[in-house]
Design a protein around this motif. Structure first.
Motif, PDB file in Angstrom:
ATOM      1  N   PRO A 162       0.807  -1.232   0.000  1.00  0.00           N
ATOM      2  CA  PRO A 162       0.000   0.000   0.000  1.00  0.00           C
ATOM      3  C   PRO A 162       0.836   1.277   0.000  1.00  0.00           C
ATOM      4  CG  PRO A 162      -0.826  -1.580   1.627  1.00  0.00           C
ATOM      5  CD  PRO A 162       0.511  -2.084   1.170  1.00  0.00           C
ATOM      6  N   ASN A 163       2.114   1.174   0.378  1.00  0.00           N
ATOM      7  CA  ASN A 163       2.957   2.369   0.459  1.00  0.00           C
ATOM      8  C   ASN A 163       3.686   2.687  -0.844  1.00  0.00           C
ATOM      9  OD1 ASN A 163       2.319   2.842   3.148  1.00  0.00           O
ATOM     10  ND2 ASN A 163       4.015   1.592   3.917  1.00  0.00           N
ATOM     11  N   PRO A 167       2.675   3.850  -3.851  1.00  0.00           N
ATOM     12  CA  PRO A 167       2.406   5.153  -4.491  1.00  0.00           C
ATOM     13  C   PRO A 167       3.165   6.299  -3.805  1.00  0.00           C
ATOM     14  CG  PRO A 167       0.377   3.911  -4.255  1.00  0.00           C
ATOM     15  CD  PRO A 167       1.416   3.164  -3.488  1.00  0.00           C
ATOM     16  N   ALA A 168       3.157   6.302  -2.476  1.00  0.00           N
ATOM     17  CA  ALA A 168       3.862   7.367  -1.749  1.00  0.00           C
ATOM     18  C   ALA A 168       5.374   7.229  -1.909  1.00  0.00           C
ATOM     19  CB  ALA A 168       3.483   7.322  -0.261  1.00  0.00           C
ATOM     20  N   LEU A 169       5.865   5.998  -1.936  1.00  0.00           N
ATOM     21  CA  LEU A 169       7.297   5.776  -2.133  1.00  0.00           C
ATOM     22  C   LEU A 169       7.738   6.257  -3.510  1.00  0.00           C
ATOM     23  CD1 LEU A 169      10.032   4.652  -1.298  1.00  0.00           C
ATOM     24  CD2 LEU A 169       9.265   2.372  -2.040  1.00  0.00           C
ATOM     25  N   LEU A 170       6.906   6.045  -4.519  1.00  0.00           N
ATOM     26  CA  LEU A 170       7.236   6.517  -5.868  1.00  0.00           C
ATOM     27  C   LEU A 170       7.366   8.035  -5.885  1.00  0.00           C
ATOM     28  CD1 LEU A 170       7.698   5.928  -8.861  1.00  0.00           C
ATOM     29  CD2 LEU A 170       5.210   5.999  -9.199  1.00  0.00           C
ATOM     30  N   LEU A 171       6.427   8.723  -5.261  1.00  0.00           N
ATOM     31  CA  LEU A 171       6.517  10.189  -5.182  1.00  0.00           C
ATOM     32  C   LEU A 171       7.780  10.609  -4.449  1.00  0.00           C
ATOM     33  CD1 LEU A 171       2.861  11.300  -4.361  1.00  0.00           C
ATOM     34  CD2 LEU A 171       4.171  11.850  -6.407  1.00  0.00           C
ATOM     35  N   HIS A 172       8.084   9.926  -3.364  1.00  0.00           N
ATOM     36  CA  HIS A 172       9.272  10.227  -2.578  1.00  0.00           C
ATOM     37  C   HIS A 172      10.545  10.097  -3.417  1.00  0.00           C
ATOM     38  CE1 HIS A 172      12.129  10.103   0.793  1.00  0.00           C
ATOM     39  NE2 HIS A 172      12.620   8.984   0.262  1.00  0.00           N
ATOM     40  N   VAL A 173      10.653   9.023  -4.181  1.00  0.00           N
ATOM     41  CA  VAL A 173      11.846   8.786  -4.997  1.00  0.00           C
ATOM     42  C   VAL A 173      11.951   9.830  -6.104  1.00  0.00           C
ATOM     43  CG1 VAL A 173      12.937   7.185  -6.626  1.00  0.00           C
ATOM     44  CG2 VAL A 173      12.002   6.330  -4.482  1.00  0.00           C
ATOM     45  N   LYS A 218      18.178   1.917   2.839  1.00  0.00           N
ATOM     46  CA  LYS A 218      17.633   1.867   4.194  1.00  0.00           C
ATOM     47  C   LYS A 218      17.373   3.270   4.716  1.00  0.00           C
ATOM     48  CE  LYS A 218      19.967  -2.498   5.278  1.00  0.00           C
ATOM     49  NZ  LYS A 218      20.902  -3.201   6.192  1.00  0.00           N
ATOM     50  N   GLY A 219      16.473   3.343   5.687  1.00  0.00           N
ATOM     51  CA  GLY A 219      16.205   4.619   6.344  1.00  0.00           C
ATOM     52  C   GLY A 219      15.200   5.499   5.622  1.00  0.00           C
ATOM     53  N   HIS A 220      14.524   4.980   4.586  1.00  0.00           N
ATOM     54  CA  HIS A 220      13.517   5.795   3.897  1.00  0.00           C
ATOM     55  C   HIS A 220      12.203   5.755   4.681  1.00  0.00           C
ATOM     56  CE1 HIS A 220      11.297   2.336   2.141  1.00  0.00           C
ATOM     57  NE2 HIS A 220      12.494   1.763   2.043  1.00  0.00           N
ATOM     58  N   PRO A 221      11.301   6.700   4.437  1.00  0.00           N
ATOM     59  CA  PRO A 221      10.090   6.817   5.272  1.00  0.00           C
ATOM     60  C   PRO A 221       9.108   5.657   5.137  1.00  0.00           C
ATOM     61  CG  PRO A 221      10.510   8.833   4.017  1.00  0.00           C
ATOM     62  CD  PRO A 221      11.413   7.798   3.461  1.00  0.00           C
ATOM     63  N   PHE A 222       9.287   4.800   4.144  1.00  0.00           N
ATOM     64  CA  PHE A 222       8.274   3.782   3.891  1.00  0.00           C
ATOM     65  C   PHE A 222       8.819   2.363   4.056  1.00  0.00           C
ATOM     66  CE2 PHE A 222       7.414   7.601   1.433  1.00  0.00           C
ATOM     67  CZ  PHE A 222       6.175   7.949   1.948  1.00  0.00           C
ATOM     68  N   GLU A 223       9.850   2.244   4.890  1.00  0.00           N
ATOM     69  CA  GLU A 223      10.374   0.921   5.207  1.00  0.00           C
ATOM     70  C   GLU A 223       9.319   0.119   5.960  1.00  0.00           C
ATOM     71  OE1 GLU A 223      14.961   0.148   5.959  1.00  0.00           O
ATOM     72  OE2 GLU A 223      14.255   1.884   7.078  1.00  0.00           O
ATOM     73  N   PRO A 224       9.245  -1.179   5.739  1.00  0.00           N
ATOM     74  CA  PRO A 224       8.293  -1.996   6.503  1.00  0.00           C
ATOM     75  C   PRO A 224       8.690  -2.052   7.968  1.00  0.00           C
ATOM     76  CG  PRO A 224       9.732  -3.381   5.172  1.00  0.00           C
ATOM     77  CD  PRO A 224      10.012  -1.962   4.770  1.00  0.00           C
ATOM     78  N   ALA A 225       7.704  -2.324   8.812  1.00  0.00           N
ATOM     79  CA  ALA A 225       7.953  -2.361  10.254  1.00  0.00           C
ATOM     80  C   ALA A 225       8.973  -3.428  10.611  1.00  0.00           C
ATOM     81  CB  ALA A 225       6.639  -2.601  11.001  1.00  0.00           C
ATOM     82  N   SER A 226       8.874  -4.601   9.966  1.00  0.00           N
ATOM     83  CA  SER A 226       9.842  -5.671  10.203  1.00  0.00           C
ATOM     84  C   SER A 226      10.682  -5.846   8.953  1.00  0.00           C
ATOM     85  CB  SER A 226       9.133  -6.984  10.544  1.00  0.00           C
ATOM     86  OG  SER A 226       8.240  -7.341   9.508  1.00  0.00           O
ATOM     87  N   PRO A 227      11.992  -6.000   9.084  1.00  0.00           N
ATOM     88  CA  PRO A 227      12.864  -6.112   7.907  1.00  0.00           C
ATOM     89  C   PRO A 227      12.473  -7.277   7.018  1.00  0.00           C
ATOM     90  CG  PRO A 227      14.151  -5.845   9.927  1.00  0.00           C
ATOM     91  CD  PRO A 227      12.734  -6.086  10.337  1.00  0.00           C
ATOM     92  N   GLN A 228      12.555  -7.044   5.685  1.00  0.00           N
ATOM     93  CA  GLN A 228      12.292  -8.107   4.728  1.00  0.00           C
ATOM     94  C   GLN A 228      13.628  -8.666   4.275  1.00  0.00           C
ATOM     95  OE1 GLN A 228       9.789  -6.850   1.542  1.00  0.00           O
ATOM     96  NE2 GLN A 228       8.507  -5.590   2.843  1.00  0.00           N
TER      97      GLN A 228
END
Length: 426
Positions: free
Chosen positions: A228-229, A231-237, A370-380
């Motif tokens: 779900p994140n 679309p926002a990650l694309l704008l961020h990048v 790493k360290g971007h605003p849309f990282e998942p709560a648990s590491p993948q």
């Protein structure tokens, strides 16, 4: 080495100078002399290495040098998988042959055949075609392939992947046995190798890069995120990179439209290009992208073949492809002809197996941002993928046929066509 060392005639060298080309790429340096010697050629080269000129330049010279009377029917046939690539190849033949009295025609599906047939009724030297439209016209009785002396199969792997193999074989059965055959493929899976073995006679083999490897100069990275994140990650990048001329890949036509609409709502000019778009809409989108009227082009894999734009710095895999070789084709849209480029991929939890397959294919671990605003709560972690026996069992369960008869692309056999694939470029 310069083009002057490749025994090319003055009108072609003049055209190359007009285009600003002085130094051949490795595939051009090796292919041009072979084709000028009228030998069959089997070439494995990545996209973006300059392969169109590798066959267009020597074929134009061979045509020009023939002493026989000009024929009404074409002497050169170039088969390509998509209409975009057909138009791209046509533009190249026009540019390289600008000082030669040779005519070429391009035909493809998705538009009325009327204007194409009118063009074919005049004297034609070079015919560039997608398999579906060419076979349609042959079946209508148009004598298009009886006089072919030179055959080029471009992007043969994609031709098979899109389900064109049967059309290609029907066309080949109509061609003269005495001909020169030139075979280009970015990868060389067993099905492509089998087809080349049947077509080529004592071919010269050229491999510029190992099959399915990526251009070293392309900077690759992956962002782990939740679906779900994205679309926002694309704008961020896009906003942080300040990237212009960015090509975004979606897995489906619906997804491409959805991404383009979302970007436009956010103030970033974008357009989608895929098989359901009309030919006019696709060409308008491509034209606007090339001239900078829009900064982002969202494409499906099939529609993106043939997009060749100098200076395109970014490719973004909004969704990872479920076939690892497709990743190589995608990122090859940047870093063209040896230039540098950046390829960014988004990966959610469901796409972890795809990322693992891609890294295995390219024999490289793609760096994680790493360290971007849309990282998942648990590491993948790709290392946490199921063991091979467990994964195989999961695949068997997942593959159960649906009532519609459709199947998941990840489990399609090489060369097997899907309904969505097959109809795009007829």
């Amino acid at each position: 080495m310069s083009f002057n060392n490749l025994q090319l005639i003055a009108p072609i060298l003049k055209a190359l100078s007009h285009e600003g080309y002085t130094t051949p790429t490795p595939i051009q340096e090796k292919s041009i002399p072979v084709i000028l010697q009228k030998k069959d050629l089997l070439a494995c080269a990545q996209t973006g290495t300059g392969k169109t000129a590798s066959f267009a330049l020597p074929l134009l010279q061979l045509l020009y040098g023939q002493k026989q009377e000009p024929s009404h029917n074409p002497k050169v046939l170039v088969l390509v998988p998509t209409r975009e690539l057909a138009l791209q190849v046509s533009e190249s033949f026009t540019a390289y042959g600008r000082y030669l009295p040779l005519k070429q025609v391009v035909i493809f599906g998705g538009v009325s055949q009327h204007n194409q047939v009118r063009a074919l009724q005049r004297s034609v030297d070079v015919l560039i075609a997608t398999p579906g439209r060419l076979l349609d016209l042959i079946n209508q009785g148009y004598p298009l392939v009886e006089a072919i002396s030179y055959l080029v199969l471009d992007e043969a792997d994609r031709m098979l992947d899109m389900g064109f193999i049967h059309d290609v074989k029907r066309i080949l059965a109509r061609l003269p046995q005495q001909r020169q055959t030139i075979f280009f493929s970015a990868t060389m899976p067993p099905e492509v190798q089998k087809l080349s073995d049947a077509l080529l006679k004592q071919p010269v083999k050229i491999e510029i890069t190992p099959p399915a490897t990526t251009v070293d100069k392309i900077q690759q990275s992956v962002y782990h995120t939740e679906k779900p994140n994205k679309p926002a990650l694309l704008l961020h990048v896009l906003q942080n990179a300040g990237a212009e001329s960015t090509l975004v890949f979606a897995r489906t036509k619906y997804g491409a439209d959805k991404i383009a609409k979302s970007l436009n709502r956010s103030g970033i000019s974008a357009a989608a290009i895929h098989g359901n778009k009309s030919q006019g809409a696709r060409q308008t989108a491509l034209g606007n992208f090339k001239t900078g009227k829009i900064s982002v082009l969202v494409a499906t894999d099939i529609a993106a073949r043939g997009i060749d734009i100098d200076g395109m710095g970014y490719v973004i895999n909004y969704e990872l492809p479920n076939i690892p070789e497709t990743y190589v084709h995608r990122i090859g849209r940047t870093g063209r002809a040896g230039a540098s480029g950046i390829a960014v991929s988004f990966c959610d939890a469901e796409e972890q197996p795809y990322l693992k397959d891609i890294q295995k294919l390219i024999n490289k671990t793609i760096p994680v941002v790493k360290g971007h605003p849309f990282e998942p709560a648990s590491p993948q972690r790709t290392e946490s993928a199921p063991s091979q026996p467990a994964a195989d069992e999961k695949r068997k369960q997942h593959w159960k046929p649906k009532k519609t008869g459709h199947f998941h692309n990840r489990y399609k056999k090489p060369g097997q066509k899907t309904p969505a694939m097959r109809g795009d470029d007829r």
